[in-house]
Design an enzyme around this catalytic site. Structure first.
Site, PDB file in Angstrom:
ATOM      1  N   ASP A 113       0.901  -1.212   0.021  1.00 41.44           N
ATOM      2  CA  ASP A 113       0.095   0.126  -0.016  1.00 41.44           C
ATOM      3  C   ASP A 113       0.810   1.167  -0.201  1.00 41.44           C
ATOM      4  OD1 ASP A 113       0.794   0.013   2.455  1.00 41.44           O
ATOM      5  OD2 ASP A 113      -1.174   0.091   3.616  1.00 41.44           O
ATOM      6  N   SER A 114       1.918   1.178  -0.009  1.00 39.44           N
ATOM      7  CA  SER A 114       3.061   2.298  -0.287  1.00 39.44           C
ATOM      8  C   SER A 114       2.837   2.725  -1.705  1.00 39.44           C
ATOM      9  CB  SER A 114       4.781   1.700  -0.216  1.00 39.44           C
ATOM     10  OG  SER A 114       4.801   0.513  -1.025  1.00 39.44           O
ATOM     11  N   ASP A 168      -1.328  -6.332  -0.324  1.00 39.36           N
ATOM     12  CA  ASP A 168      -1.342  -5.520   0.677  1.00 39.36           C
ATOM     13  C   ASP A 168      -2.764  -5.112   1.191  1.00 39.36           C
ATOM     14  OD1 ASP A 168      -0.093  -4.497   3.224  1.00 39.36           O
ATOM     15  OD2 ASP A 168       0.789  -3.131   2.147  1.00 39.36           O
ATOM     16  N   LYS A 193      -1.329  -9.434   2.535  1.00 35.15           N
ATOM     17  CA  LYS A 193      -0.614  -9.000   4.023  1.00 35.15           C
ATOM     18  C   LYS A 193      -1.517  -7.959   4.826  1.00 35.15           C
ATOM     19  CE  LYS A 193       2.832  -5.754   3.963  1.00 35.15           C
ATOM     20  NZ  LYS A 193       2.412  -4.750   4.942  1.00 35.15           N
ATOM     21  N   GLU A 223      -1.183  -5.658   8.370  1.00 37.86           N
ATOM     22  CA  GLU A 223      -0.401  -5.114   9.674  1.00 37.86           C
ATOM     23  C   GLU A 223      -0.919  -5.473  11.102  1.00 37.86           C
ATOM     24  OE1 GLU A 223       0.131  -1.148   8.862  1.00 37.86           O
ATOM     25  OE2 GLU A 223       0.943  -1.131   6.962  1.00 37.86           O
ATOM     26  N   GLU A 271       9.555  -4.245  10.045  1.00 39.72           N
ATOM     27  CA  GLU A 271       9.719  -2.960   9.392  1.00 39.72           C
ATOM     28  C   GLU A 271      10.457  -2.062  10.788  1.00 39.72           C
ATOM     29  OE1 GLU A 271       6.874  -1.023   6.995  1.00 39.72           O
ATOM     30  OE2 GLU A 271       8.076   0.778   6.806  1.00 39.72           O
TER      31      GLU A 271
HETATM   32  O1  KIV Z   1       3.465  -1.120   1.530  1.00 39.93           O
HETATM   33  C1  KIV Z   1       4.777  -1.459   1.427  1.00 39.93           C
HETATM   34  O2  KIV Z   1       5.682  -1.356   0.569  1.00 39.93           O
HETATM   35  C2  KIV Z   1       5.151  -2.594   2.822  1.00 39.93           C
HETATM   36  C3  KIV Z   1       6.622  -2.881   2.592  1.00 39.93           C
HETATM   37  C4  KIV Z   1       7.227  -1.447   3.306  1.00 39.93           C
HETATM   38  C5  KIV Z   1       6.805  -4.051   3.765  1.00 39.93           C
HETATM   39  O3  KIV Z   1       4.281  -2.831   3.412  1.00 39.93           O
END
Ligand code: KIV
Length: 302
Positions: free
Chosen positions: A51-52, A90, A120, A122, A189
């Site tokens: 989600d970056s 994510d 994924k 969090e 992280e």
């Molecule tokens: O969103 C993302 O890119 C991440 C990574 C930094 C692990 O969660």
């Protein structure tokens, strides 16, 4: 005749085997089709559609703004580009953790609508029950603890987690909770290297570090940081292995100048037609000039 071997998709069983055999691996984020193809062809076994995305591709100031539809859209593009790597989608802010039913349903959309093979989420102890419910529905889950950017407002900024006794103990508890809940791997992280190493030793699933030093089972980085496309702030833990942003700017400037100077497009970049056909169309042959269209009435079919 040689039939080419079909490419087999990496599975979480392959990741577990690599971990058992002590094979360290690199994973990376991707958000689009061409990058996914390049990353896949480089032999990266796991691609995270992080989600970056929101911050490095969509220009948001935080990942909290990313919607599930945006994530699904980009995950689909990556899944089309990656033929070999395990694609992890994510789950964005509040697409999980509100209710277990909704969390499972949203996780399922990453597989059924966006063709990811895993998701994924969090959070350690706080997300363990949700993680367990998603795994119980048959969806592989990667955990993510330490700095969890979706909780940045609660954590008080993008800072290293686990430096104090209390937060180090909490992080170990988070790691164990994620493993117990059934995660196939866990991202650490922004965690001190020593603590990341200690957590890695205590777990029986791979740890994937980012800003967590060299003692994890694997590493993940944000692709724009690694290729040199990140504009503005680059985190301390990232290393630029290329200058794609500079190469991109140079290519665009070259294109602009070539168009302005008339150097582009040249003959080799153009197509041509039979001169006789053009002569007829333009009334340059013996054809009656009256047949050459000058203005077309709007109601006439061509
Ligand atoms: O969103 C993302 O890119 C991440 C990574 C930094 C692990 O969660």
């Amino acid at each position: 005749m040689s039939a080419s071997k079909p490419v087999r998709r990496i599975t979480i069983a392959d990741i577990a085997r690599m971990y058992e055999e002590g094979e360290r691996f690199a994973t990376i984020t991707a958000y689009d089709y061409p990058t996914a193809r390049i990353v896949d062809e480089a032999g990266i076994p796991v691609i995270l559609v992080g989600d970056s995305l929101g911050m490095v591709m969509l220009g948001y100031d935080t990942t909290v703004r990313v919607s599930i539809d945006e994530m699904l859209h980009h995950t689909r593009a990556v899944a089309r580009g990656a033929k070999h790597a395990l694609v992890v989608g994510d789950m964005p802010f509040l697409s999980y953790g509100v209710s277990q039913e909704e969390s499972v349903e949203h996780a399922g959309r990453f597989l059924s609508e966006a063709y990811a093979q895993a998701v994924k989420i969090e959070g350690g102890v706080r997300s363990a029950r949700t993680l367990e419910a998603i795994v119980a529905s048959g969806i592989p889950v990667m955990g993510h603890i330490g700095l969890t950017p979706q909780a940045v407002n609660q954590l008080g900024g993008f800072r290293v987690q686990g430096r104090s006794r209390e937060s180090a103990r909490k992080l170990i508890a988070d790691a164990l909770a994620v493993q117990e809940a059934g995660a196939f791997a866990v991202v650490l992280e922004l965690v001190p290297a020593e603590l990341a190493g200690a957590i890695t030793e205590r777990l029986s699933i791979p740890t994937i570090g980012i800003g967590a030093g060299p003692h994890t089972s694997a590493e993940i980085q944000v692709v724009t940081d690694v290729i040199g496309l990140t504009q503005g702030f680059t985190p301390r833990h990232a290393r630029r292995f290329g200058e794609v942003g500079e190469a991109l700017a140079e290519a665009v400037r070259g294109y602009r100048d070539a168009v302005i100077s008339g150097d582009f497009p040249a003959e080799a970049e153009s197509s041509s037609m039979e001169e006789q056909v053009l002569d007829e169309v333009l009334g340059r042959s013996e054809l009656d000039q009256a047949e050459v269209p000058t203005a077309i009435p709007l109601d006439r079919d061509l």
